[in-house]
Design a protein around this motif. Structure first.
Motif, PDB file in Angstrom:
ATOM      1  N   PRO A 146      -0.826  12.727   8.053  1.00 54.18           N
ATOM      2  CA  PRO A 146      -1.068  13.416   6.777  1.00 54.18           C
ATOM      3  C   PRO A 146      -0.676  12.561   5.580  1.00 54.18           C
ATOM      4  N   GLY A 147      -1.531  12.538   4.596  1.00 51.95           N
ATOM      5  CA  GLY A 147      -1.246  11.879   3.339  1.00 51.95           C
ATOM      6  C   GLY A 147      -0.860  12.930   2.305  1.00 51.95           C
ATOM      7  N   PRO A 148      -0.670  12.499   1.059  1.00 56.37           N
ATOM      8  CA  PRO A 148      -0.743  11.112   0.594  1.00 56.37           C
ATOM      9  C   PRO A 148       0.464  10.314   1.052  1.00 56.37           C
ATOM     10  N   TYR A 149       0.394   8.996   0.825  1.00 60.58           N
ATOM     11  CA  TYR A 149       1.372   8.087   1.413  1.00 60.58           C
ATOM     12  C   TYR A 149       2.224   7.380   0.356  1.00 60.58           C
ATOM     13  N   VAL A 150       3.458   7.114   0.752  1.00 58.23           N
ATOM     14  CA  VAL A 150       4.298   6.114   0.079  1.00 58.23           C
ATOM     15  C   VAL A 150       4.246   4.873   0.951  1.00 58.23           C
ATOM     16  N   LEU A 151       3.747   3.782   0.414  1.00 60.14           N
ATOM     17  CA  LEU A 151       3.575   2.552   1.177  1.00 60.14           C
ATOM     18  C   LEU A 151       4.743   1.609   0.927  1.00 60.14           C
ATOM     19  N   VAL A 152       5.284   1.070   2.007  1.00 54.95           N
ATOM     20  CA  VAL A 152       6.411   0.136   1.939  1.00 54.95           C
ATOM     21  C   VAL A 152       5.989  -1.143   2.644  1.00 54.95           C
ATOM     22  N   GLY A 153       5.995  -2.261   1.938  1.00 60.00           N
ATOM     23  CA  GLY A 153       5.534  -3.508   2.537  1.00 60.00           C
ATOM     24  C   GLY A 153       6.504  -4.648   2.321  1.00 60.00           C
ATOM     25  N   HIS A 154       6.803  -5.358   3.414  1.00 61.38           N
ATOM     26  CA  HIS A 154       7.653  -6.539   3.345  1.00 61.38           C
ATOM     27  C   HIS A 154       6.791  -7.787   3.402  1.00 61.38           C
ATOM     28  N   SER A 155       7.046  -8.738   2.505  1.00 60.89           N
ATOM     29  CA  SER A 155       6.394 -10.046   2.528  1.00 60.89           C
ATOM     30  C   SER A 155       4.872  -9.893   2.521  1.00 60.89           C
ATOM     31  N   THR A 156       4.172 -10.419   3.522  1.00 60.63           N
ATOM     32  CA  THR A 156       2.722 -10.267   3.573  1.00 60.63           C
ATOM     33  C   THR A 156       2.340  -8.794   3.659  1.00 60.63           C
ATOM     34  N   GLY A 157       3.195  -7.982   4.265  1.00 62.03           N
ATOM     35  CA  GLY A 157       2.957  -6.546   4.275  1.00 62.03           C
ATOM     36  C   GLY A 157       2.884  -5.953   2.881  1.00 62.03           C
ATOM     37  N   GLY A 158       3.601  -6.556   1.922  1.00 63.25           N
ATOM     38  CA  GLY A 158       3.518  -6.104   0.538  1.00 63.25           C
ATOM     39  C   GLY A 158       2.144  -6.333  -0.057  1.00 63.25           C
ATOM     40  N   LEU A 159       1.555  -7.481   0.243  1.00 68.60           N
ATOM     41  CA  LEU A 159       0.192  -7.750  -0.218  1.00 68.60           C
ATOM     42  C   LEU A 159      -0.781  -6.753   0.410  1.00 68.60           C
ATOM     43  N   ILE A 160      -0.581  -6.462   1.701  1.00 68.14           N
ATOM     44  CA  ILE A 160      -1.469  -5.533   2.407  1.00 68.14           C
ATOM     45  C   ILE A 160      -1.396  -4.131   1.801  1.00 68.14           C
ATOM     46  N   VAL A 161      -0.189  -3.630   1.507  1.00 68.49           N
ATOM     47  CA  VAL A 161      -0.100  -2.261   0.987  1.00 68.49           C
ATOM     48  C   VAL A 161      -0.636  -2.183  -0.437  1.00 68.49           C
ATOM     49  N   ARG A 162      -0.497  -3.228  -1.217  1.00 64.28           N
ATOM     50  CA  ARG A 162      -1.098  -3.227  -2.559  1.00 64.28           C
ATOM     51  C   ARG A 162      -2.619  -3.203  -2.465  1.00 64.28           C
ATOM     52  N   LEU A 163      -3.170  -3.976  -1.529  1.00 62.11           N
ATOM     53  CA  LEU A 163      -4.617  -3.974  -1.353  1.00 62.11           C
ATOM     54  C   LEU A 163      -5.084  -2.617  -0.823  1.00 62.11           C
ATOM     55  N   TYR A 164      -4.294  -1.992   0.039  1.00 62.33           N
ATOM     56  CA  TYR A 164      -4.627  -0.648   0.522  1.00 62.33           C
ATOM     57  C   TYR A 164      -4.695   0.325  -0.661  1.00 62.33           C
ATOM     58  N   ALA A 165      -3.701   0.267  -1.551  1.00 61.80           N
ATOM     59  CA  ALA A 165      -3.668   1.170  -2.694  1.00 61.80           C
ATOM     60  C   ALA A 165      -4.859   0.965  -3.617  1.00 61.80           C
ATOM     61  N   ALA A 166      -5.308  -0.291  -3.759  1.00 62.26           N
ATOM     62  CA  ALA A 166      -6.457  -0.568  -4.602  1.00 62.26           C
ATOM     63  C   ALA A 166      -7.767  -0.187  -3.926  1.00 62.26           C
ATOM     64  N   THR A 167      -7.770  -0.176  -2.594  1.00 68.39           N
ATOM     65  CA  THR A 167      -8.975   0.162  -1.839  1.00 68.39           C
ATOM     66  C   THR A 167      -9.113   1.667  -1.661  1.00 68.39           C
ATOM     67  N   TYR A 168      -7.975   2.341  -1.458  1.00 68.41           N
ATOM     68  CA  TYR A 168      -7.956   3.795  -1.258  1.00 68.41           C
ATOM     69  C   TYR A 168      -6.979   4.427  -2.248  1.00 68.41           C
ATOM     70  N   PRO A 169      -7.289   4.360  -3.541  1.00 64.71           N
ATOM     71  CA  PRO A 169      -6.295   4.764  -4.556  1.00 64.71           C
ATOM     72  C   PRO A 169      -5.890   6.227  -4.481  1.00 64.71           C
ATOM     73  N   ARG A 170      -6.749   7.103  -3.977  1.00 65.05           N
ATOM     74  CA  ARG A 170      -6.400   8.517  -3.928  1.00 65.05           C
ATOM     75  C   ARG A 170      -5.421   8.838  -2.803  1.00 65.05           C
ATOM     76  N   GLU A 171      -5.208   7.893  -1.907  1.00 67.58           N
ATOM     77  CA  GLU A 171      -4.333   8.147  -0.759  1.00 67.58           C
ATOM     78  C   GLU A 171      -2.886   7.729  -0.997  1.00 67.58           C
ATOM     79  N   VAL A 172      -2.607   7.016  -2.086  1.00 63.55           N
ATOM     80  CA  VAL A 172      -1.293   6.396  -2.296  1.00 63.55           C
ATOM     81  C   VAL A 172      -0.637   6.992  -3.539  1.00 63.55           C
ATOM     82  N   VAL A 173       0.598   7.480  -3.377  1.00 58.19           N
ATOM     83  CA  VAL A 173       1.306   8.113  -4.497  1.00 58.19           C
ATOM     84  C   VAL A 173       2.603   7.403  -4.854  1.00 58.19           C
ATOM     85  N   GLY A 174       3.013   6.416  -4.061  1.00 56.94           N
ATOM     86  CA  GLY A 174       4.236   5.684  -4.353  1.00 56.94           C
ATOM     87  C   GLY A 174       4.281   4.409  -3.539  1.00 56.94           C
ATOM     88  N   MET A 175       5.167   3.486  -3.946  1.00 59.39           N
ATOM     89  CA  MET A 175       5.195   2.182  -3.281  1.00 59.39           C
ATOM     90  C   MET A 175       6.568   1.543  -3.426  1.00 59.39           C
TER      91      MET A 175
END
Length: 316
Positions: A146-175
């Motif tokens: 269940p969403g929406p999501y708070v995305l937490v990314g370490h190192s390259t994972g940080g780049l991935i979660v930022r790209l996720y937020a830009a690709t699916y902006p309605r699914e992400v509410v915090g980071m």
């Protein structure tokens, strides 16, 4: 003779070559969870189509759901394992699970040491951050996380979660970004230095015989991030940026003038830029940590995730 800590050996390898250092279906195959399972928890393989499965692990209850994305070549266990420097108290995954639902995945090609490889189906390498985003979206959808999501990314994972937020902006509410890799290294590092940095990070790991080892190419991933950010800039969501306070030492004699001082200056500038992505972002320096903050200061990460979750709950 003292026993060898596989994770410690993994980190020793990483220190040299990983310089950037980034209601559920029943599992298809039994898998060993990172943390003990309680009622309502899940650990197993989720089918995402085309014969592929992704290892998913979820703990805790409540919302919003927190998604932990580990760094390059790092299995999901990095959020729950201990090293000699880990202080008493919970590690990140069980610590977050005390207050809300939290999930994490093994990306294909990740490892926890020289013989413990990703539990997800292998895929052709190299890849880019967009491939990782597609996998994460597929498994969250297939598993009905269940969403929406708070995305937490370490190192390259940080780049991935930022790209996720830009690709699916309605699914992400915090980071929460944990010493995150970003395209903002380009500029402070010149093109030749970025090329060396990319090649070293995505090269073979000494002592790891793993033909499916993850490669996420930085330069094309940075280009993906810039394009996505132009289409969907990060909205005004709760954002915490956690940056290392201690340097990540590099070997001497690297090509293109790449050195510890050069990279550390560029890294600090890139972290400052990340903290400018949201008007009310919090920028925290992990003064007792180098790149792997989840091992040396897990409470700092848990605290910032909890801050973001509390902000969102108050806003309901």
């Amino acid at each position: 003779m003292a026993s060898v800590n596989p994770l410690g050996r993994r980190l020793a390898i990483v220190a040299l070559l990983f310089l950037a250092a980034v209601c559920l279906p029943r599992p298809a195959i039994a898998a060993t969870p990172d943390s003990p399972l309680k009622q309502g928890d899940f650990a197993g393989l989720v089918g995402i189509g085309h014969g592929r499965t992704i290892y998913l692990e979820c703990h805790g209850q409540g919302g919003p759901t927190v998604i932990l994305e580990a760094g390059l070549r790092s299995r999901s266990d990095f959020w729950s394992e201990r090293t000699e420097e880990t202080p008493p108290g919970p590690t990140v995954l069980p610590g977050v699970a005390e207050t809300t639902r939290v999930c994490t995945i093994d990306r294909p090609g990740t490892t926890l040491g020289p013989t413990e490889f990703s539990r997800s189906s292998p895929v052709p390498m190299p890849r880019t951050a967009a491939d990782a985003v597609a996998d994460l979206h597929a498994v969250l959808k297939a598993a009905r996380v269940p969403g929406p999501y708070v995305l937490v990314g370490h190192s390259t994972g940080g780049l991935i979660v930022r790209l996720y937020a830009a690709t699916y902006p309605r699914e992400v509410v915090g980071m929460v970004l944990v010493d995150a890799l970003s395209e903002f290294l380009q500029g402070p590092l010149d093109p030749a230095q970025i090329a060396v940095y990319d090649e070293l990070n995505n090269g073979p790991l000494e002592g790891v015989e793993y033909p499916d080892l993850e490669q996420i190419l930085f330069r094309p991933s940075f280009a993906e991030m810039r394009r996505a950010e132009r289409r969907h800039p990060l909205p005004d969501i709760p954002l915490s940026v956690i940056s290392r306070g201690l340097p990540l030492p590099l070997p001497e004699g690297l090509p293109a003038g790449l050195s510890t001082p050069v990279v550390e200056r560029a890294w600090r500038r890139s972290q400052d830029k990340l903290a400018e992505l949201a008007p009310d972002a919090i920028h925290v320096i992990a003064r007792g940590s180098s790149h792997y903050i989840m091992f040396s200061q897990p409470r700092l990460i848990i605290g910032q995730v909890d801050r973001v979750v509390r902000v969102l709950r108050r806003a309901r």
